[in-house]
Design a protein around this motif. Structure first.
Motif, PDB file in Angstrom:
ATOM      1  N   LEU A  37       0.848  -1.196   0.000  1.00 18.76           N
ATOM      2  CA  LEU A  37       0.000   0.000   0.000  1.00 18.76           C
ATOM      3  C   LEU A  37       0.881   1.242   0.000  1.00 18.76           C
ATOM      4  N   CYS A  38       0.858   1.964  -1.105  1.00 16.93           N
ATOM      5  CA  CYS A  38       1.717   3.143  -1.262  1.00 16.93           C
ATOM      6  C   CYS A  38       1.305   4.240  -0.278  1.00 16.93           C
ATOM      7  N   ASP A  39       2.268   4.781   0.460  1.00 19.00           N
ATOM      8  CA  ASP A  39       2.062   5.862   1.440  1.00 19.00           C
ATOM      9  C   ASP A  39       1.217   5.426   2.632  1.00 19.00           C
ATOM     10  N   PHE A  40       1.227   4.148   2.943  1.00 23.54           N
ATOM     11  CA  PHE A  40       0.449   3.659   4.091  1.00 23.54           C
ATOM     12  C   PHE A  40       0.936   4.289   5.398  1.00 23.54           C
ATOM     13  N   LYS A  41       2.228   4.520   5.518  1.00 22.78           N
ATOM     14  CA  LYS A  41       2.784   5.099   6.756  1.00 22.78           C
ATOM     15  C   LYS A  41       2.161   6.464   7.058  1.00 22.78           C
ATOM     16  N   LYS A  42       1.874   7.225   5.989  1.00 23.40           N
ATOM     17  CA  LYS A  42       1.271   8.545   6.184  1.00 23.40           C
ATOM     18  C   LYS A  42      -0.112   8.427   6.821  1.00 23.40           C
TER      19      LYS A  42
END
Length: 286
Positions: free
Chosen positions: A149-154
């Motif tokens: 999942l791209c940019d999940f950390k955000k």
């Protein structure tokens, strides 16, 4: 001793030998074992825990089948009746059937991801050797797709892990909706997933992967529509592969797609998103 008695003795000793591999006291040889089965016992002792669990399920099933086979013979039943042991044996068979169900349930629980209920990494390690056998024998051809999942950390940083978990569950639903009976959807950990897909080649699977990743996984969060895209890389599964070699190729391809995806998102997400990256594997035998 006739052949039938010899068969029973051999089966009983073999099953006993295997069962004892799961009992710690026998490591100190507190109970004697037939010398001709010592090698089998030692091999069973060396098995890692997950393989012991698989072997245990097989032994429960095999023990039940041997006992049912005995009870199906009229002469054996007559002897057991005379000895007043048939009811005891039937109760053992019934208990073994219950134990089979419990072992199967516990084994599946061990192989499921607690949050998403997809298969977990341990399940992937368990299933992959069978996938290789099928690929080698030409029964089915598989590809492995690595998804992140791209940019999940955000999302976690902005909204917290509870919202992050909701995205992971939604991502799992997307994978289930797209997969077929022969496919194996897996949560590797964190926001990383993979799919073992029954497909003739990565090229043939490309339209499917494009459909899977073309739209964001979206949720309403604090009155705002928030979406995350899958970064995806895929590779062929070859008969000479290992799970690690497949995951490595697919992971490199996924990272390449993630770079393209982030560039697309930062530029305003105009037009369709970049296609998943395919890593074509070539057999050393070709």
């Amino acid at each position: 001793m006739d052949l039938f008695e010899e068969f029973l003795q051999k089966e009983a000793e073999r099953l006993r030998t295997c069962w004892t591999a799961f009992l710690n006291p026998l490591k100190a040889r507190l109970l004697p074992l037939p010398s001709r089965y010592a090698e089998e016992f030692q091999e069973a002792e060396k098995l890692p825990p997950e393989e012991k669990e698989n072997l245990l399920a097989e032994l429960v099933r095999e023990t039940r089948e041997v006992l049912e086979w005995l009870l199906s013979h009229g002469e054996v039943r007559e002897v057991l009746k005379r000895q007043e042991r048939i009811r005891v044996l039937e109760e053992i068979v019934a208990r073994l059937a219950e134990l089979e169900e419990q072992v199967d349930y516990l084994r599946e629980e061990l192989l499921r991801d607690e949050l998403t209920r997809l298969w977990n990494r341990r399940a992937l390690q368990t299933f992959f050797p069978e996938i290789l056998k099928r690929a080698t024998k030409g029964r089915e051809i598989y590809i492995l797709a690595f998804l992140d999942l791209c940019d999940f950390k955000k999302i976690n940083d902005r909204f917290g892990h509870q919202i992050g978990d909701r995205f992971l569950v939604q991502a799992a639903r997307r994978l289930r909706a797209f997969t077929k009976r022969l496919d194996v959807p897996v949560r590797l950990g964190g926001d990383e997933f993979c799919l073992l897909l029954a497909a003739p080649s990565v090229e043939k699977a490309e339209p499917f992967l494009r459909d899977l990743t073309a739209t964001p996984i979206s949720l309403q969060v604090e009155g705002e529509e928030v979406g995350l895209y899958f970064a995806c890389g895929a590779t062929d599964v070859l008969g000479e592969d290992t799970l690690e070699s497949c995951l490595h190729r697919a992971d490199l391809a996924m990272y390449e797609h993630k770079v393209l995806l982030k560039e697309w998102l930062s530029s305003g997400a105009k037009g369709p998103p970049p296609r998943p990256v395919l890593s074509r594997a070539f057999s050393r035998d070709l």
